[in-house]
Motif scaffolding. Structure first.
Motif, PDB file in Angstrom:
ATOM      1  N   GLY A  96      20.805  58.189  86.273  1.00 43.22           N
ATOM      2  CA  GLY A  96      21.079  57.795  84.895  1.00 43.22           C
ATOM      3  C   GLY A  96      20.877  58.965  83.951  1.00 43.22           C
ATOM      4  O   GLY A  96      20.494  60.064  84.362  1.00 43.22           O
ATOM      5  N   HIS A  97      21.147  58.736  82.664  1.00 44.13           N
ATOM      6  CA  HIS A  97      20.955  59.774  81.656  1.00 44.13           C
ATOM      7  C   HIS A  97      20.636  59.115  80.322  1.00 44.13           C
ATOM      8  O   HIS A  97      20.866  57.921  80.125  1.00 44.13           O
ATOM      9  CB  HIS A  97      22.200  60.656  81.549  1.00 44.13           C
ATOM     10  CG  HIS A  97      23.373  59.969  80.933  1.00 44.13           C
ATOM     11  ND1 HIS A  97      24.129  59.015  81.612  1.00 44.13           N
ATOM     12  CD2 HIS A  97      23.933  60.067  79.695  1.00 44.13           C
ATOM     13  CE1 HIS A  97      25.089  58.585  80.828  1.00 44.13           C
ATOM     14  NE2 HIS A  97      24.997  59.199  79.653  1.00 44.13           N
ATOM     15  N   ARG A  98      20.114  59.920  79.393  1.00 48.42           N
ATOM     16  CA  ARG A  98      19.732  59.435  78.070  1.00 48.42           C
ATOM     17  C   ARG A  98      19.711  60.616  77.122  1.00 48.42           C
ATOM     18  O   ARG A  98      19.614  61.780  77.567  1.00 48.42           O
ATOM     19  CB  ARG A  98      18.360  58.763  78.119  1.00 48.42           C
ATOM     20  CG  ARG A  98      17.259  59.683  78.633  1.00 48.42           C
ATOM     21  CD  ARG A  98      15.978  58.936  78.985  1.00 48.42           C
ATOM     22  NE  ARG A  98      14.995  59.839  79.585  1.00 48.42           N
ATOM     23  CZ  ARG A  98      14.999  60.187  80.864  1.00 48.42           C
ATOM     24  NH1 ARG A  98      15.934  59.728  81.672  1.00 48.42           N
ATOM     25  NH2 ARG A  98      14.084  61.012  81.328  1.00 48.42           N
ATOM     26  N   PRO A  99      19.784  60.376  75.806  1.00 46.25           N
ATOM     27  CA  PRO A  99      19.688  61.485  74.851  1.00 46.25           C
ATOM     28  C   PRO A  99      18.384  62.245  75.042  1.00 46.25           C
ATOM     29  O   PRO A  99      17.325  61.660  75.271  1.00 46.25           O
ATOM     30  CB  PRO A  99      19.745  60.788  73.489  1.00 46.25           C
ATOM     31  CG  PRO A  99      20.457  59.507  73.751  1.00 46.25           C
ATOM     32  CD  PRO A  99      20.035  59.082  75.125  1.00 46.25           C
ATOM     33  N   SER A 100      18.462  63.537  74.937  1.00 50.11           N
ATOM     34  CA  SER A 100      17.289  64.382  75.162  1.00 50.11           C
ATOM     35  C   SER A 100      16.395  64.392  73.933  1.00 50.11           C
ATOM     36  O   SER A 100      16.855  64.672  72.823  1.00 50.11           O
ATOM     37  CB  SER A 100      17.717  65.812  75.503  1.00 50.11           C
ATOM     38  OG  SER A 100      16.595  66.655  75.641  1.00 50.11           O
ATOM     39  N   ALA A 101      15.117  64.093  74.141  1.00 51.98           N
ATOM     40  CA  ALA A 101      14.161  64.107  73.024  1.00 51.98           C
ATOM     41  C   ALA A 101      13.876  65.529  72.568  1.00 51.98           C
ATOM     42  O   ALA A 101      13.594  65.763  71.393  1.00 51.98           O
ATOM     43  CB  ALA A 101      12.871  63.417  73.446  1.00 51.98           C
TER      44      ALA A 101
END
Length: 382
Positions: A96-101
């Motif tokens: 999976g992936h997500r916006p990078s903090a």
């Protein structure tokens, strides 16, 4: 009287020029062989990632990627590999992936796979001054960049088998000196099996290494001792190797295909013992390859070794080693003729795809035939 079964040769302490001195003969070695559970798959996160190529396409489908390379980037030349050789991720799948903090406009990508190491206890050092990573596919195609990665770099793990006991040992003087006050108690010893005729059956990668912590009189008596060693970090040899060595203790095999009942890992071990005890050719051209049990590439190497060099023979155990053998010096020098019997077995099993055992592209029958043709080997498929 119980006869010694194992021979140790190597060095003690930390010498400037390590030797291969005889160190001991032992009746048994507890902890040398063990079957470990499968290596657990690892979770890796690419931080601050700008994906490209197959990696970008896999983000939403959570696809399997196979092999991925991570390398440093040249300063000011984003996306180009730098001076560090990098690390390899094997059998990789996108989770999976997500916006990078930490990197606005980029993503953090979660992966599952295996970090490529020779031994599961190996550490993976973080390179100094790491400022970013270039990502590449197995063919060198660009898969983007990332600012950092977690789950790859780690310290060396503790040994799976923390102690080895040398049982019923007769120690050579160089080993006995370890018990003198002030002597460093380090041992690095390769292990060989003592055959029925007293010869040593060598093994490629069986070792006793670590710190000697105790020596007590052995229950086997007659001045023998049991020695306990705190092991260095390394995997033990599989228990099946002991069975293979027991076959060789009676002398060099005189029957073909004794390896055929083993799985892929132990067929590889068989080829390693054959390499360590290579004694030259016992066959004559044309060479006859018994293909009935070539259900994997390890079986091919075992069968080819016996075709060229007789029962227990060796003629390569990976592609690089096969290439070396085909250049001569291992029992046969091309051009020669190879009659491959029951080749339909290899045609069915040595097919294109991903080899999850060797973590790379599968070796196909067509590829092997191409290698043979390139070196002037005439293969007669039967």
């Amino acid at each position: 009287m119980t006869l010694p079964r194992w021979s140790l040769a190597g060095h003690t302490g930390s010498p400037e020029e390590p030797g291969e001195d005889p160190l001991a003969v032992c009746i048994d070695i507890d902890g040398l062989f063990a079957d470990l559970p499968p290596r657990p798959r690892e979770h890796v996160t690419l931080l601050g990632c700008e994906p490209a190529g197959a990696l970008a396409e896999a983000l939403d489908t959570r696809a399997w990627l196979g092999t991925m390379w991570l390398g440093t980037m040249w300063s000011g030349d984003a996306g180009e590999p730098g001076g560090w050789a990098g690390e390899q991720l094997l059998d990789t799948t996108v989770l999976g992936h997500r916006p990078s903090a930490g990197s606005p406009g980029r993503v953090d990508v979660d992966l599952e796979g295996l970090v490529s190491v020779y031994d599961r206890t190996d550490g993976v050092d973080r390179p100094d001054g790491l400022t970013g990573l270039a990502l590449q596919g197995p063919d060198g195609g660009p898969w983007g960049t990332c600012a950092d990665v977690t789950g790859v770099f780690r310290e060396r793990a503790a040994p799976p088998i923390p102690r080895v006991t040398l049982i019923g040992c007769r120690l050579e003087p160089v080993f006995q000196q370890l018990f003198n006050p002030g002597e460093p108690r380090r041992i690095v010893a390769g292990v060989g099996a003592i055959a029925a005729d007293g010869a040593v059956v060598r093994m490629i990668d069986s070792w006793v290494t670590g710190t000697v912590v105790a020596s007590v009189p052995s229950a086997y008596g007659d001045g023998l001792v049991d020695v306990t060693v705190d092991s260095d970090s390394r995997e033990p040899s599989p228990t099946g190797l002991r069975d293979i060595v027991d076959i060789w203790r009676a002398g060099r095999p005189t029957e073909r295909n004794l390896w055929a009942g083993y799985d892929r890992a132990l067929r590889d071990e068989w080829a390693g013992v054959a390499l360590a005890n290579h004694a030259g050719s016992t066959s004559a051209e044309p060479f006859d390859l018994d293909g009935r049990f070539v259900t994997d590439v390890e079986g091919f190497y075992c069968a080819l070794g016996e075709a060229v060099n007789g029962p227990g023979g060796y003629f390569g155990w990976n592609l690089d080693a096969l290439e070396d053998c085909l250049r001569g010096g291992w029992g046969a020098r091309p051009p020669f003729r190879l009659r491959w019997h029951d080749s339909a077995v290899a045609r069915e099993h040595l097919v294109a795809g991903y080899d999850r055992h060797r973590h790379g592209p599968a070796v196909t029958l067509g590829y092997l035939l191409g290698m043979f043709a390139e070196h002037g080997v005439d293969v007669d498929l039967r």
